[in-house]
Design a protein around this motif. Structure first.
Motif, PDB file in Angstrom:
ATOM      1  N   ILE A  12     121.778  82.133  44.277  1.00 25.77           N
ATOM      2  CA  ILE A  12     120.719  81.774  43.796  1.00 25.77           C
ATOM      3  C   ILE A  12     119.605  82.584  43.818  1.00 25.77           C
ATOM      4  O   ILE A  12     119.064  83.002  44.799  1.00 25.77           O
ATOM      5  CB  ILE A  12     120.320  80.388  44.634  1.00 25.77           C
ATOM      6  N   ILE A  13     119.120  83.132  42.702  1.00 22.03           N
ATOM      7  CA  ILE A  13     117.955  84.109  42.675  1.00 22.03           C
ATOM      8  C   ILE A  13     116.598  83.449  42.341  1.00 22.03           C
ATOM      9  O   ILE A  13     116.175  82.971  41.372  1.00 22.03           O
ATOM     10  CB  ILE A  13     118.176  85.168  41.191  1.00 22.03           C
ATOM     11  N   MET A  14     115.700  83.704  43.206  1.00 15.70           N
ATOM     12  CA  MET A  14     114.429  83.107  43.041  1.00 15.70           C
ATOM     13  C   MET A  14     113.230  84.136  43.348  1.00 15.70           C
ATOM     14  O   MET A  14     113.034  84.863  44.580  1.00 15.70           O
ATOM     15  CB  MET A  14     114.108  81.978  43.920  1.00 15.70           C
ATOM     16  N   ARG A  15     112.393  84.240  42.426  1.00 13.03           N
ATOM     17  CA  ARG A  15     111.279  85.043  42.523  1.00 13.03           C
ATOM     18  C   ARG A  15     110.207  84.497  43.437  1.00 13.03           C
ATOM     19  O   ARG A  15     110.009  83.180  43.360  1.00 13.03           O
ATOM     20  CB  ARG A  15     110.407  85.570  40.975  1.00 13.03           C
ATOM     21  N   ARG A  65     104.635  86.961  50.914  1.00 14.39           N
ATOM     22  CA  ARG A  65     104.626  85.884  49.711  1.00 14.39           C
ATOM     23  C   ARG A  65     106.133  85.564  49.594  1.00 14.39           C
ATOM     24  O   ARG A  65     106.710  84.356  49.102  1.00 14.39           O
ATOM     25  CB  ARG A  65     104.134  86.422  48.189  1.00 14.39           C
ATOM     26  N   ALA A  66     107.137  86.387  49.480  1.00 17.82           N
ATOM     27  CA  ALA A  66     108.626  85.868  49.637  1.00 17.82           C
ATOM     28  C   ALA A  66     108.989  85.275  50.781  1.00 17.82           C
ATOM     29  O   ALA A  66     109.725  84.002  50.452  1.00 17.82           O
ATOM     30  CB  ALA A  66     109.277  87.376  49.453  1.00 17.82           C
ATOM     31  N   VAL A  67     108.496  85.484  52.057  1.00 16.71           N
ATOM     32  CA  VAL A  67     109.022  84.839  53.253  1.00 16.71           C
ATOM     33  C   VAL A  67     108.466  83.339  53.099  1.00 16.71           C
ATOM     34  O   VAL A  67     109.070  82.386  53.609  1.00 16.71           O
ATOM     35  CB  VAL A  67     108.482  85.361  54.315  1.00 16.71           C
ATOM     36  N   GLU A  68     107.066  83.278  52.756  1.00 19.59           N
ATOM     37  CA  GLU A  68     106.277  81.819  52.477  1.00 19.59           C
ATOM     38  C   GLU A  68     107.180  81.076  51.595  1.00 19.59           C
ATOM     39  O   GLU A  68     107.171  79.989  51.758  1.00 19.59           O
ATOM     40  CB  GLU A  68     104.923  82.032  52.346  1.00 19.59           C
ATOM     41  N   THR A  69     107.482  81.682  50.440  1.00 19.89           N
ATOM     42  CA  THR A  69     108.125  80.867  49.422  1.00 19.89           C
ATOM     43  C   THR A  69     109.720  80.650  49.807  1.00 19.89           C
ATOM     44  O   THR A  69     109.911  79.211  49.698  1.00 19.89           O
ATOM     45  CB  THR A  69     108.448  81.914  48.122  1.00 19.89           C
ATOM     46  N   VAL A 112     124.409  81.967  48.441  1.00 22.51           N
ATOM     47  CA  VAL A 112     123.298  82.480  48.969  1.00 22.51           C
ATOM     48  C   VAL A 112     122.327  82.514  48.077  1.00 22.51           C
ATOM     49  O   VAL A 112     122.538  82.671  46.892  1.00 22.51           O
ATOM     50  CB  VAL A 112     123.703  84.027  49.073  1.00 22.51           C
ATOM     51  N   MET A 113     121.072  82.149  48.761  1.00 24.18           N
ATOM     52  CA  MET A 113     119.695  82.255  47.993  1.00 24.18           C
ATOM     53  C   MET A 113     119.124  83.564  48.426  1.00 24.18           C
ATOM     54  O   MET A 113     118.949  83.703  49.509  1.00 24.18           O
ATOM     55  CB  MET A 113     119.077  80.820  48.358  1.00 24.18           C
ATOM     56  N   VAL A 114     118.583  84.190  47.201  1.00 23.38           N
ATOM     57  CA  VAL A 114     118.042  85.434  47.531  1.00 23.38           C
ATOM     58  C   VAL A 114     116.273  85.371  47.085  1.00 23.38           C
ATOM     59  O   VAL A 114     116.272  84.996  45.827  1.00 23.38           O
ATOM     60  CB  VAL A 114     118.737  86.637  46.763  1.00 23.38           C
ATOM     61  N   ASN A 135     110.646  88.072  31.351  1.00 28.31           N
ATOM     62  CA  ASN A 135     110.103  87.886  32.740  1.00 28.31           C
ATOM     63  C   ASN A 135     110.645  86.610  33.557  1.00 28.31           C
ATOM     64  O   ASN A 135     110.454  85.584  32.792  1.00 28.31           O
ATOM     65  CB  ASN A 135     108.506  87.726  32.558  1.00 28.31           C
ATOM     66  N   LEU A 136     111.124  86.807  34.742  1.00 29.75           N
ATOM     67  CA  LEU A 136     111.337  85.748  35.546  1.00 29.75           C
ATOM     68  C   LEU A 136     110.237  85.315  36.211  1.00 29.75           C
ATOM     69  O   LEU A 136     109.607  86.209  36.983  1.00 29.75           O
ATOM     70  CB  LEU A 136     112.311  86.108  36.438  1.00 29.75           C
ATOM     71  N   PRO A 137     109.379  84.177  35.765  1.00 26.99           N
ATOM     72  CA  PRO A 137     108.238  83.729  36.444  1.00 26.99           C
ATOM     73  C   PRO A 137     108.169  83.871  37.925  1.00 26.99           C
ATOM     74  O   PRO A 137     109.037  83.389  38.338  1.00 26.99           O
ATOM     75  CB  PRO A 137     107.869  82.494  35.648  1.00 26.99           C
ATOM     76  N   THR A 138     106.678  83.560  38.620  1.00 31.24           N
ATOM     77  CA  THR A 138     106.900  83.431  39.843  1.00 31.24           C
ATOM     78  C   THR A 138     107.427  81.850  40.085  1.00 31.24           C
ATOM     79  O   THR A 138     107.251  80.894  39.211  1.00 31.24           O
ATOM     80  CB  THR A 138     105.438  83.409  40.322  1.00 31.24           C
ATOM     81  N   SER A 139     108.145  82.028  41.308  1.00 35.09           N
ATOM     82  CA  SER A 139     108.948  80.752  41.277  1.00 35.09           C
ATOM     83  C   SER A 139     109.963  80.318  40.602  1.00 35.09           C
ATOM     84  O   SER A 139     110.665  79.306  40.539  1.00 35.09           O
ATOM     85  CB  SER A 139     108.043  79.260  41.442  1.00 35.09           C
ATOM     86  N   GLY A 140     110.251  81.336  39.561  1.00 38.21           N
ATOM     87  CA  GLY A 140     111.407  81.095  38.743  1.00 38.21           C
ATOM     88  C   GLY A 140     112.657  81.443  39.332  1.00 38.21           C
ATOM     89  O   GLY A 140     112.635  82.012  40.284  1.00 38.21           O
ATOM     90  N   MET A 141     113.664  80.734  38.973  1.00 33.67           N
ATOM     91  CA  MET A 141     114.894  80.523  39.732  1.00 33.67           C
ATOM     92  C   MET A 141     116.108  80.679  38.910  1.00 33.67           C
ATOM     93  O   MET A 141     116.107  79.836  37.496  1.00 33.67           O
ATOM     94  CB  MET A 141     115.137  79.444  40.550  1.00 33.67           C
TER      95      MET A 141
END
Length: 171
Positions: A12-15, A65-69, A112-114, A135-141
């Motif tokens: 699971i890939i998440m920006r 910002r990644a840790v908070e997400t 795994v979620m990254v 573009n994978l947008p912010t919060s895109g998955m």
């Protein structure tokens, strides 16, 4: 239930969520999230719950910002925050860095979620799409399932893209 097949691995890939530029004294690594980013991430979390997407392991860039997400998602899906694994390799990373992290995951873990950043995450998702995205947008998955039981074999395995989520489309 997604991710229950032991002969498969799911990534699971998440920006990270939309970050704030409000504090001009904060360096890139220390930027926090905007309220809009938090709300969109919560919508993605709702999608994960409805679609039974439950990672067994969460890996995140060390950037704030990644840790908070990652924490927003973890709280939403009842994943213990303390179990989030932070990786400096996922900050300012290339696709090979993400694969290196995945290759180290125990083969007993199926999903795994990254959490990380562009341009790497758009490049990573595009490796698995027939029709490329700009573009994978912010919060895109993106959720990708691989037909293998070993993490080191995912680059050469058959795969299917289960979900490609643009948070603005969840409104």
């Amino acid at each position: 239930m997604l991710f229950m097949n032991k002969a498969s691995k799911s990534v699971i890939i998440m920006r990270h969520a939309k970050s704030s530029w409000e504090d001009s004294s904060a360096g890139d690594h220390e930027r926090g999230l905007m309220d809009k980013g938090i709300m969109r991430t919560k919508k993605v979390a709702e999608f994960m719950i409805v679609n039974n997407i439950n990672p067994q392991l969460i890996l995140s860039s060390t950037a704030k910002r990644a840790v908070e997400t990652a924490k927003i998602i973890a709280d939403s899906i009842s994943y213990e925050r303390e179990k989030i694994v932070l990786s400096k390799k996922l900050y300012l990373s290339y696709t090979d860095d993400v694969f290196d992290e995945l290759f180290e995951v125990d083969n007993n873990i199926s999903s795994v979620m990254v959490f990380g950043h562009n341009p790497c995450f758009t490049d990573l998702v595009n490796m698995f799409l027939k029709k490329q995205i700009d573009n994978l947008p912010t919060s895109g998955m993106a959720v990708i399932e691989f037909k293998t039981d070993k993490w080191k074999e995912i680059p050469n395995s058959k795969f299917s893209v289960k979900h490609l989520i643009f948070p603005s489309k969840l409104d």
